[in-house]
Design an enzyme around this catalytic site. Structure first.
Site, PDB file in Angstrom:
ATOM      1  N   THR A 113      -6.062 -11.438   3.831  1.00  0.00           N
ATOM      2  CA  THR A 113      -7.181 -10.758   3.167  1.00  0.00           C
ATOM      3  C   THR A 113      -8.333 -11.731   2.892  1.00  0.00           C
ATOM      4  OG1 THR A 113      -6.232 -11.232   1.015  1.00  0.00           O
ATOM      5  CG2 THR A 113      -5.624  -9.130   2.020  1.00  0.00           C
ATOM      6  N   ARG A 150       1.670 -29.129  -6.930  1.00  0.00           N
ATOM      7  CA  ARG A 150       1.452 -29.583  -8.314  1.00  0.00           C
ATOM      8  C   ARG A 150       0.046 -30.099  -8.576  1.00  0.00           C
ATOM      9  NH1 ARG A 150       6.609 -33.116  -7.645  1.00  0.00           N
ATOM     10  NH2 ARG A 150       5.566 -33.154  -5.656  1.00  0.00           N
ATOM     11  N   GLY A 204      -4.673  -4.219  -3.651  1.00  0.00           N
ATOM     12  CA  GLY A 204      -5.618  -3.167  -4.015  1.00  0.00           C
ATOM     13  C   GLY A 204      -4.790  -1.980  -4.450  1.00  0.00           C
ATOM     14  N   HIS A 205      -4.812  -1.668  -5.738  1.00  0.00           N
ATOM     15  CA  HIS A 205      -3.982  -0.599  -6.283  1.00  0.00           C
ATOM     16  C   HIS A 205      -4.893   0.542  -6.727  1.00  0.00           C
ATOM     17  CE1 HIS A 205      -0.611  -3.750  -7.190  1.00  0.00           C
ATOM     18  NE2 HIS A 205      -0.866  -3.602  -5.926  1.00  0.00           N
ATOM     19  N   THR A 206      -4.717   1.699  -6.105  1.00  0.00           N
ATOM     20  CA  THR A 206      -5.643   2.818  -6.318  1.00  0.00           C
ATOM     21  C   THR A 206      -5.082   3.806  -7.331  1.00  0.00           C
ATOM     22  OG1 THR A 206      -6.119   2.598  -3.971  1.00  0.00           O
ATOM     23  CG2 THR A 206      -7.029   4.539  -5.084  1.00  0.00           C
ATOM     24  N   GLN A 209       1.836  -6.154  -3.116  1.00  0.00           N
ATOM     25  CA  GLN A 209       2.280  -6.218  -1.712  1.00  0.00           C
ATOM     26  C   GLN A 209       3.590  -5.438  -1.531  1.00  0.00           C
ATOM     27  OE1 GLN A 209       1.246  -9.621  -3.156  1.00  0.00           O
ATOM     28  NE2 GLN A 209      -0.689  -8.661  -2.711  1.00  0.00           N
ATOM     29  N   GLY A 237     -10.818  -2.859   3.414  1.00  0.00           N
ATOM     30  CA  GLY A 237     -11.359  -1.734   4.179  1.00  0.00           C
ATOM     31  C   GLY A 237     -10.855  -1.694   5.617  1.00  0.00           C
ATOM     32  N   ARG A 238      -9.946  -2.611   5.986  1.00  0.00           N
ATOM     33  CA  ARG A 238      -9.461  -2.617   7.376  1.00  0.00           C
ATOM     34  C   ARG A 238      -8.603  -1.384   7.659  1.00  0.00           C
ATOM     35  NH1 ARG A 238      -6.339  -8.214   7.681  1.00  0.00           N
ATOM     36  NH2 ARG A 238      -5.915  -7.645   5.522  1.00  0.00           N
ATOM     37  N   LYS A 255       1.896   1.978  -5.150  1.00  0.00           N
ATOM     38  CA  LYS A 255       2.430   1.367  -6.386  1.00  0.00           C
ATOM     39  C   LYS A 255       1.503   1.643  -7.570  1.00  0.00           C
ATOM     40  CE  LYS A 255       2.306  -2.608  -4.296  1.00  0.00           C
ATOM     41  NZ  LYS A 255       2.013  -2.189  -2.919  1.00  0.00           N
ATOM     42  N   ASP A 278       0.810  -1.219   0.000  1.00  0.00           N
ATOM     43  CA  ASP A 278       0.000   0.000   0.000  1.00  0.00           C
ATOM     44  C   ASP A 278       0.846   1.273   0.000  1.00  0.00           C
ATOM     45  OD1 ASP A 278      -2.250  -1.642   0.134  1.00  0.00           O
ATOM     46  OD2 ASP A 278      -2.219  -1.661   2.327  1.00  0.00           O
ATOM     47  N   LYS A 332       3.086  10.124  -0.424  1.00  0.00           N
ATOM     48  CA  LYS A 332       2.272  10.586   0.706  1.00  0.00           C
ATOM     49  C   LYS A 332       3.030  11.555   1.630  1.00  0.00           C
ATOM     50  CE  LYS A 332      -1.283   7.904   1.614  1.00  0.00           C
ATOM     51  NZ  LYS A 332      -2.269   6.816   1.848  1.00  0.00           N
ATOM     52  N   LEU A 333       3.948  12.318   1.032  1.00  0.00           N
ATOM     53  CA  LEU A 333       4.680  13.306   1.844  1.00  0.00           C
ATOM     54  C   LEU A 333       3.696  14.323   2.444  1.00  0.00           C
ATOM     55  CD1 LEU A 333       7.612  13.988   2.662  1.00  0.00           C
ATOM     56  CD2 LEU A 333       7.680  15.613   0.774  1.00  0.00           C
ATOM     57  N   ASP A 334       2.615  14.599   1.692  1.00  0.00           N
ATOM     58  CA  ASP A 334       1.613  15.567   2.156  1.00  0.00           C
ATOM     59  C   ASP A 334       0.923  15.128   3.448  1.00  0.00           C
ATOM     60  OD1 ASP A 334       0.598  13.558   0.188  1.00  0.00           O
ATOM     61  OD2 ASP A 334      -1.338  14.293   0.900  1.00  0.00           O
TER      62      ASP A 334
HETATM   63  P1  GDP Z   1      -0.753   0.266  -3.561  1.00  0.00           P
HETATM   64  O1  GDP Z   1      -1.363  -0.989  -3.067  1.00  0.00           O
HETATM   65  O2  GDP Z   1       0.703   0.337  -3.308  1.00  0.00           O
HETATM   66  O3  GDP Z   1      -1.092   0.566  -4.999  1.00  0.00           O
HETATM   67  O4  GDP Z   1      -1.393   1.441  -2.699  1.00  0.00           O
HETATM   68  P2  GDP Z   1      -2.942   1.601  -2.285  1.00  0.00           P
HETATM   69  O5  GDP Z   1      -3.708   2.073  -3.447  1.00  0.00           O
HETATM   70  O6  GDP Z   1      -3.436   0.382  -1.585  1.00  0.00           O
HETATM   71  O7  GDP Z   1      -2.817   2.692  -1.151  1.00  0.00           O
HETATM   72  C1  GDP Z   1      -2.261   3.941  -1.376  1.00  0.00           C
HETATM   73  C2  GDP Z   1      -3.320   4.988  -1.017  1.00  0.00           C
HETATM   74  O8  GDP Z   1      -2.693   6.246  -0.926  1.00  0.00           O
HETATM   75  C3  GDP Z   1      -4.394   5.138  -2.080  1.00  0.00           C
HETATM   76  O9  GDP Z   1      -5.584   5.510  -1.469  1.00  0.00           O
HETATM   77  C4  GDP Z   1      -3.857   6.271  -2.949  1.00  0.00           C
HETATM   78  O10 GDP Z   1      -4.892   6.976  -3.621  1.00  0.00           O
HETATM   79  C5  GDP Z   1      -3.222   7.144  -1.890  1.00  0.00           C
HETATM   80  N1  GDP Z   1      -2.061   7.937  -2.337  1.00  0.00           N
HETATM   81  C6  GDP Z   1      -1.072   7.601  -3.200  1.00  0.00           C
HETATM   82  N2  GDP Z   1      -0.134   8.571  -3.245  1.00  0.00           N
HETATM   83  C7  GDP Z   1      -0.539   9.530  -2.379  1.00  0.00           C
HETATM   84  C8  GDP Z   1       0.025  10.757  -1.948  1.00  0.00           C
HETATM   85  O11 GDP Z   1       1.105  11.181  -2.354  1.00  0.00           O
HETATM   86  N3  GDP Z   1      -0.680  11.465  -1.016  1.00  0.00           N
HETATM   87  C9  GDP Z   1      -1.880  11.039  -0.497  1.00  0.00           C
HETATM   88  N4  GDP Z   1      -2.486  11.802   0.400  1.00  0.00           N
HETATM   89  N5  GDP Z   1      -2.431   9.887  -0.897  1.00  0.00           N
HETATM   90  C10 GDP Z   1      -1.764   9.124  -1.804  1.00  0.00           C
HETATM   91  P1  IMO Z   2      -0.994  -4.232  -2.165  1.00  0.00           P
HETATM   92  O1  IMO Z   2      -0.569  -4.809  -3.490  1.00  0.00           O
HETATM   93  C1  IMO Z   2      -1.012  -4.569   2.184  1.00  0.00           C
HETATM   94  C2  IMO Z   2      -1.160  -8.634   3.837  1.00  0.00           C
HETATM   95  C3  IMO Z   2      -2.415  -9.042   4.596  1.00  0.00           C
HETATM   96  C4  IMO Z   2      -1.831 -10.008   5.606  1.00  0.00           C
HETATM   97  C5  IMO Z   2      -0.735 -10.698   4.801  1.00  0.00           C
HETATM   98  C6  IMO Z   2      -1.145 -12.049   4.221  1.00  0.00           C
HETATM   99  O2  IMO Z   2      -2.272  -3.483  -2.221  1.00  0.00           O
HETATM  100  O3  IMO Z   2       0.123  -3.472  -1.537  1.00  0.00           O
HETATM  101  P2  IMO Z   2      -2.706 -12.707   2.169  1.00  0.00           P
HETATM  102  O4  IMO Z   2      -4.156 -12.402   1.893  1.00  0.00           O
HETATM  103  O5  IMO Z   2      -1.772 -12.202   1.132  1.00  0.00           O
HETATM  104  O6  IMO Z   2      -2.480 -14.156   2.479  1.00  0.00           O
HETATM  105  O7  IMO Z   2      -2.380 -11.914   3.539  1.00  0.00           O
HETATM  106  O8  IMO Z   2      -0.397  -9.819   3.736  1.00  0.00           O
HETATM  107  N1  IMO Z   2      -1.396  -8.128   2.465  1.00  0.00           N
HETATM  108  C7  IMO Z   2      -1.306  -6.841   2.116  1.00  0.00           C
HETATM  109  N2  IMO Z   2      -1.076  -5.740   2.867  1.00  0.00           N
HETATM  110  N3  IMO Z   2      -1.143  -4.466   0.842  1.00  0.00           N
HETATM  111  C8  IMO Z   2      -1.347  -5.565   0.084  1.00  0.00           C
HETATM  112  O9  IMO Z   2      -1.326  -5.536  -1.264  1.00  0.00           O
HETATM  113  C9  IMO Z   2      -1.481  -6.815   0.720  1.00  0.00           C
HETATM  114  N4  IMO Z   2      -1.704  -8.078   0.280  1.00  0.00           N
HETATM  115  C10 IMO Z   2      -1.634  -8.866   1.362  1.00  0.00           C
HETATM  116  O10 IMO Z   2      -3.027  -7.936   5.197  1.00  0.00           O
HETATM  117  O11 IMO Z   2      -1.204  -9.288   6.631  1.00  0.00           O
HETATM  118 MG    MG Z   3      -2.885  -1.622  -1.791  1.00  0.00          MG
END
Ligand code: GDP
Ligand code: IMO
Ligand code: MG
Length: 424
Positions: A127, A141, A40-42, A222, A300-301, A16, A13, A329-331
């Site tokens: 998850t 296998r 979950g990639h936003t 991850q 959503g955790r 990426k 998170d 997320k420096l902001d």
């Molecule tokens: P990923 O799994 O690495 O793709 O990251 P996620 O999408 O799970 O979580 C990153 C969260 O931070 C998302 O809600 C993004 O929209 C948000 N985000 C990414 N870059 C920034 C940033 O520079 N500032 C803020 N405030 N939010 C950011």
């Molecule tokens: P992105 O790509 C953050 C964490 C779970 C749990 C552990 C094992 O969005 O960065 P799993 O369901 O993979 O067997 O869970 O890994 N986890 C993540 N934490 N971002 C993710 O993906 C994650 N994918 C799995 O919370 O601790």
């Molecule tokens: Mg994510």
């Protein structure tokens, strides 16, 4: 060798998705190489939010090919919904630009049930997307691969896999057995939807394109500290999340790798159980969670929050061979008088900056305190626009970890970024 691998350099998170989308503009192909719908990639573009779990984050750029590699575990029902969502948002998901490796592993509904049943007995905080059980079947296998959907042996292979699970479900977990005929029918039905997306020779295509100097971006899911081999086992995911996994999981030859980009948050978060040395279980942690909207994009955790951990980040730079960092997320740190950064750990009375993956070690973080900028930086678009204290924060990290920070992110939208716009 115009290839780059993007990895999460903390616990996931890190942002990426935002940066794969950001760099995908001038990229011929984006390849997701591991993980599954646990990710979950936003992506936020013009204020519109799209969350991707399996589809590569290059999908919003219509000239970019998007591939799902062999190392990914695919829940077909989830992926179909995601593809329909992307289409409904106005982006092309046509088979001419989106391909799935035949060797990718299928996550079936009973993998999710097994994941949930295990969580209820022994909590790791997964998850519950069936990731562990699916990778485990791959290693034993018995797994079904994406290409098996189109094989005359599908039923036989499903039977082999499901019968053993049924014994486990009945005798150990006391959950309903798998209806093999019903599941077979569901798979046959969905196979037709997916047939045009099958790619049997992905490693051939990727290596050929790399030799032709096409620009290819490999998207990790991850984060490094969740890696099955190099993370804080057993509090990890079930795939290899580090840069070398891009080769392992797609068949790209290692000598074709050009750059490794680590995405790092300006602080740290973690979801689920496991060690987190700089975690702040107080109002500072809550402030980070609120300012950073730190709630899982998949489950959503609430994410656990803490100060930036340079010991862990240096480890990540080392095991990934990171060539430069994107600091996101420096902001979120806008409203602090002072900001702490962990530079060392104290373990059994000894100071060290060597990260240990042992989850049982009692680690005490040692912090350096820096002055905060205490102002809004979200509209800055050049390094020089940043307040001096924010630049000093970035420079301090660069000096400590020994790699450049080429991009700084100051908000979730694609445009809220400072620094280089192309990797190639
Ligand atoms: P990923 O799994 O690495 O793709 O990251 P996620 O999408 O799970 O979580 C990153 C969260 O931070 C998302 O809600 C993004 O929209 C948000 N985000 C990414 N870059 C920034 C940033 O520079 N500032 C803020 N405030 N939010 C950011
Ligand atoms: P992105 O790509 C953050 C964490 C779970 C749990 C552990 C094992 O969005 O960065 P799993 O369901 O993979 O067997 O869970 O890994 N986890 C993540 N934490 N971002 C993710 O993906 C994650 N994918 C799995 O919370 O601790
Ligand atoms: Mg994510």
């Amino acid at each position: 060798m115009p290839t780059a691998i993007i990895v999460g350099s903390q616990w996931g998170d890190e942002g990426k998705g935002k940066f794969v989308d950001y760099f995908a503009k001038n990229t011929d192909a984006v390849v997701r190489f591991q993980g599954g719908a646990n990710a979950g990639h936003t992506l936020i573009v013009n204020g519109k939010k799209i969350v991707l779990h399996l589809i590569p984050s290059g999908i919003l750029h219509d000239k970019t090919q998007c591939f799902i590699g062999s190392g990914v575990v695919i829940d077909l029902f989830e992926l179909k919904n995601e593809m329909e969502m992307v289409k409904a948002a106005g982006y092309s998901i046509a088979p001419e630009r989106f391909k799935i490796a035949g060797q990718a592993t299928l996550v079936l509904p009973f993998h999710r049930e097994l994941d949930a049943a295990r969580e209820s007995k022994h909590h790791l905080g997964t998850t519950k997307r069936g990731i562990g059980p699916a990778y485990e079947d791959r290693a034993s296998r018995r797994a079904l691969l994406f290409q098996d959907l189109f094989s005359p042996q599908l039923k036989e292979r499903l039977q082999l896999l499901a019968e053993e699970k049924n014994s486990l479900f009945e005798h150990l977990y006391n959950i309903p057995k798998i209806n093999i005929d019903a599941l077979y029918k569901k798979l046959i039905d969905i196979a037709e939807y997916f047939r045009p997306y099958l790619m049997e020779n992905m490693s051939y295509v990727l290596n050929t394109w790399a030799k032709e100097k096409k620009n290819i971006l490999f998207e990790g899911a991850q984060g490094t500290l969740l890696d099955i081999m190099h993370g804080s086992y057993p509090f990890v995911t079930s795939s290899s999340t580090i840069s070398t996994s891009a080769c392992l999981s797609t068949g790209l030859a290692p000598q074709q790798v050009n750059k490794v980009i680590g995405i790092a948050k300006a602080y740290c978060t973690r979801v689920g159980e496991g060690p987190f040395p700089t975690e702040l279980k107080n109002e500072v942690g809550e402030h980070l969670r609120k300012e950073g909207a730190e709630f899982g994009a998949t489950t959503g955790r609430p994410r656990r929050c803490g100060w930036l951990d340079l010991v862990a980040l240096k480890y990540s730079v080392r095991v990934n061979g990171i060539t430069s960092l994107v600091l996101t997320k420096l902001d979120v740190l806008n409203s602090f008088e002072t900001i702490k950064i962990c530079t060392h750990y104290k373990i059994n009375g000894q100071e060290t900056d060597a990260f240990s993956t042992s989850s049982s070690l009692m680690v005490e973080p040692i912090y350096k305190e820096l002055k905060g900028w205490n102002s809004r930086i979200n509209d800055c678009r050049k390094m020089d626009d940043l307040p001096r204290e924010a630049r000093e924060y970035v420079q301090f990290i660069e000096r400590e970890v020994g790699v450049p920070i080429d991009v700084v992110s100051v908000g979730p939208d694609r445009v809220e970024s400072i620094g280089m716009t192309s990797l190639f």
